[in-house]
Design a protein around this motif. Structure first.
Motif, PDB file in Angstrom:
ATOM      1  N   TYR A   1       2.876   0.138  -1.393  1.00 25.45           N
ATOM      2  CA  TYR A   1       2.820   1.526  -1.859  1.00 25.45           C
ATOM      3  C   TYR A   1       3.629   1.671  -3.137  1.00 25.45           C
ATOM      4  N   THR A   2       3.232   2.605  -3.978  1.00 27.31           N
ATOM      5  CA  THR A   2       3.797   2.695  -5.322  1.00 27.31           C
ATOM      6  C   THR A   2       5.217   3.246  -5.351  1.00 27.31           C
ATOM      7  N   PHE A   3       5.622   3.972  -4.307  1.00 33.42           N
ATOM      8  CA  PHE A   3       6.981   4.516  -4.259  1.00 33.42           C
ATOM      9  C   PHE A   3       7.966   3.527  -3.647  1.00 33.42           C
ATOM     10  N   CYS A   4       7.492   2.337  -3.327  1.00 36.74           N
ATOM     11  CA  CYS A   4       8.339   1.281  -2.760  1.00 36.74           C
ATOM     12  C   CYS A   4       9.457   0.948  -3.747  1.00 36.74           C
ATOM     13  N   PRO A   5      10.710   0.966  -3.305  1.00 39.21           N
ATOM     14  CA  PRO A   5      11.828   0.772  -4.234  1.00 39.21           C
ATOM     15  C   PRO A   5      12.119  -0.679  -4.602  1.00 39.21           C
ATOM     16  N   ASP A   6      11.579  -1.635  -3.849  1.00 36.54           N
ATOM     17  CA  ASP A   6      11.974  -3.014  -4.125  1.00 36.54           C
ATOM     18  C   ASP A   6      10.884  -4.065  -3.924  1.00 36.54           C
ATOM     19  N   VAL A   7      10.508  -4.337  -2.667  1.00 37.94           N
ATOM     20  CA  VAL A   7       9.670  -5.510  -2.408  1.00 37.94           C
ATOM     21  C   VAL A   7       8.269  -5.420  -3.003  1.00 37.94           C
ATOM     22  N   CYS A   8       7.638  -4.261  -2.968  1.00 44.36           N
ATOM     23  CA  CYS A   8       6.265  -4.150  -3.482  1.00 44.36           C
ATOM     24  C   CYS A   8       6.183  -4.480  -4.969  1.00 44.36           C
ATOM     25  N   PRO A   9       7.005  -3.841  -5.821  1.00 46.76           N
ATOM     26  CA  PRO A   9       6.931  -4.205  -7.234  1.00 46.76           C
ATOM     27  C   PRO A   9       7.337  -5.645  -7.501  1.00 46.76           C
ATOM     28  N   LEU A  10       8.280  -6.175  -6.726  1.00 48.15           N
ATOM     29  CA  LEU A  10       8.695  -7.564  -6.910  1.00 48.15           C
ATOM     30  C   LEU A  10       7.557  -8.511  -6.532  1.00 48.15           C
ATOM     31  N   ASP A  11       6.918  -8.255  -5.384  1.00 50.47           N
ATOM     32  CA  ASP A  11       5.805  -9.096  -4.953  1.00 50.47           C
ATOM     33  C   ASP A  11       4.662  -9.060  -5.957  1.00 50.47           C
ATOM     34  N   MET A  12       4.333  -7.861  -6.434  1.00 50.60           N
ATOM     35  CA  MET A  12       3.239  -7.731  -7.398  1.00 50.60           C
ATOM     36  C   MET A  12       3.581  -8.417  -8.710  1.00 50.60           C
ATOM     37  N   GLN A  13       4.810  -8.305  -9.122  1.00 51.48           N
ATOM     38  CA  GLN A  13       5.229  -8.941 -10.371  1.00 51.48           C
ATOM     39  C   GLN A  13       5.071 -10.454 -10.288  1.00 51.48           C
ATOM     40  N   GLU A  14       5.574 -11.048  -9.206  1.00 50.26           N
ATOM     41  CA  GLU A  14       5.505 -12.501  -9.066  1.00 50.26           C
ATOM     42  C   GLU A  14       4.072 -12.974  -8.836  1.00 50.26           C
ATOM     43  N   THR A  15       3.307 -12.192  -8.077  1.00 50.22           N
ATOM     44  CA  THR A  15       1.911 -12.553  -7.835  1.00 50.22           C
ATOM     45  C   THR A  15       1.121 -12.556  -9.132  1.00 50.22           C
ATOM     46  N   MET A  16       1.243 -11.493  -9.907  1.00 55.18           N
ATOM     47  CA  MET A  16       0.458 -11.387 -11.131  1.00 55.18           C
ATOM     48  C   MET A  16       0.951 -12.338 -12.223  1.00 55.18           C
ATOM     49  N   VAL A  29       3.991  -4.554   6.663  1.00 55.63           N
ATOM     50  CA  VAL A  29       3.993  -6.011   6.596  1.00 55.63           C
ATOM     51  C   VAL A  29       3.922  -6.434   5.131  1.00 55.63           C
ATOM     52  N   ARG A  30       4.686  -7.458   4.797  1.00 48.82           N
ATOM     53  CA  ARG A  30       4.741  -7.961   3.427  1.00 48.82           C
ATOM     54  C   ARG A  30       3.978  -9.279   3.343  1.00 48.82           C
ATOM     55  N   ILE A  31       2.690  -9.195   2.982  1.00 49.48           N
ATOM     56  CA  ILE A  31       1.832 -10.380   2.928  1.00 49.48           C
ATOM     57  C   ILE A  31       0.915 -10.289   1.710  1.00 49.48           C
ATOM     58  N   THR A  32       0.719 -11.425   1.046  1.00 49.68           N
ATOM     59  CA  THR A  32      -0.272 -11.522  -0.020  1.00 49.68           C
ATOM     60  C   THR A  32      -1.337 -12.512   0.437  1.00 49.68           C
ATOM     61  N   TYR A  33      -2.530 -12.012   0.682  1.00 48.87           N
ATOM     62  CA  TYR A  33      -3.614 -12.852   1.188  1.00 48.87           C
ATOM     63  C   TYR A  33      -4.480 -13.403   0.054  1.00 48.87           C
ATOM     64  N   LEU A  34      -5.074 -14.579   0.297  1.00 53.55           N
ATOM     65  CA  LEU A  34      -6.111 -15.127  -0.564  1.00 53.55           C
ATOM     66  C   LEU A  34      -7.374 -15.294   0.257  1.00 53.55           C
ATOM     67  N   PHE A  35      -8.485 -14.749  -0.239  1.00 53.11           N
ATOM     68  CA  PHE A  35      -9.785 -14.855   0.423  1.00 53.11           C
ATOM     69  C   PHE A  35     -10.765 -15.601  -0.476  1.00 53.11           C
ATOM     70  N   ASP A  36     -11.713 -16.296   0.141  1.00 54.54           N
ATOM     71  CA  ASP A  36     -12.704 -17.043  -0.639  1.00 54.54           C
ATOM     72  C   ASP A  36     -13.862 -16.122  -1.055  1.00 54.54           C
ATOM     73  N   PRO A  37     -14.841 -16.634  -1.801  1.00 55.53           N
ATOM     74  CA  PRO A  37     -15.945 -15.794  -2.287  1.00 55.53           C
ATOM     75  C   PRO A  37     -16.804 -15.174  -1.183  1.00 55.53           C
ATOM     76  N   ASP A  38     -16.707 -15.720   0.020  1.00 54.95           N
ATOM     77  CA  ASP A  38     -17.440 -15.137   1.149  1.00 54.95           C
ATOM     78  C   ASP A  38     -16.601 -14.123   1.912  1.00 54.95           C
ATOM     79  N   GLY A  39     -15.388 -13.866   1.440  1.00 54.60           N
ATOM     80  CA  GLY A  39     -14.515 -12.907   2.105  1.00 54.60           C
ATOM     81  C   GLY A  39     -13.770 -13.477   3.289  1.00 54.60           C
TER      82      GLY A  39
END
Length: 205
Positions: free
Chosen positions: A75-90, A171-181
């Motif tokens: 969520y965008t109002f997350c003070p720490d983990v969400c922006p950090l996870d998105m930053q490192e992921t991207m 839950v703090r998870i970043t998933y990877l899915f294949d082209p078939d979902g």
């Protein structure tokens, strides 16, 4: 991650863990080289959803058919983990794109909010744009978000109030899915961009 979140995730992934453990003795006794299999292969994660993007246009899970998908709930109002996870992921994804542009072109990073009350399409669009033009932000009605989160084994609930507004437990998870979902792996966003890049290189074909 809260105790509730960990318990929920463990319950959803328990059948997969049993399958993996059951195969260990055979792998250990076999003289054949171990076949590299996706760690989330066969897991009941992912499924149909209908949400909206920053322009309030409908987006479904099938909209990404034929493409690899990186999926993160936060969520965008997350003070720490969400922006950090998105930053490192991207940043990891950006490094992967430099090395493997053709493969990266087939990958769609997706951010889905668990806080539809505050995360309007406009707010989600503004927030995701800070991490690069490739990141797609999605939101929807509370019912739509609940349905999507359930399909992706994501635990979340409204947390306590703070001077800056309430927090969300999720839950703090970043998933990877294949082209078939189909679920392939969890990207190690908490380990930094290099770890994310390495995992993408391992699986994206």
């Amino acid at each position: 991650m809260s105790v509730g979140a960990m318990t929920y995730l463990a319950r959803r992934l328990a059948p997969l863990a049993l399958v993996l453990l059951a195969g260990l003795p055979l792998s250990a006794c076999s003289k054949q080289p171990a076949v590299k299999r996706p760690p989330l292969e066969g897991a009941a994660i992912g499924g149909p959803f209908t949400l909206v993007d920053k322009d309030n246009k409908p987006v479904t899970w099938d909209s990404f058919k034929g493409r690899w998908r990186i999926v993160y709930f936060g969520y965008t109002f997350c003070p720490d983990v969400c922006p950090l996870d998105m930053q490192e992921t991207m940043r990891g994804f950006a490094e992967f794109a430099k090395r493997e542009p053709a493969k990266a072109a087939k990958v769609q990073p997706i951010f889905i909010t668990v806080d539809p009350q505050r995360d309007t399409p406009e707010i989600v669009g503004q927030w995701t744009s800070a991490f690069g033009p490739r990141l797609l932000g999605l939101t929807g009605t509370p019912q739509q978000i609940e349905s999507a989160a359930k399909a992706f084994a994501i635990y979340y609930k409204k947390g306590s109030d703070t001077p800056g507004g309430y927090l969300m437990d999720h839950v703090r998870i970043t998933y990877l899915f294949d082209p078939d979902g189909k679920p392939i792996a969890m990207l190690p966003s908490d380990q930094g961009r290099k770890a994310v890049e390495a995992e993408l290189e391992k699986w994206v074909k």
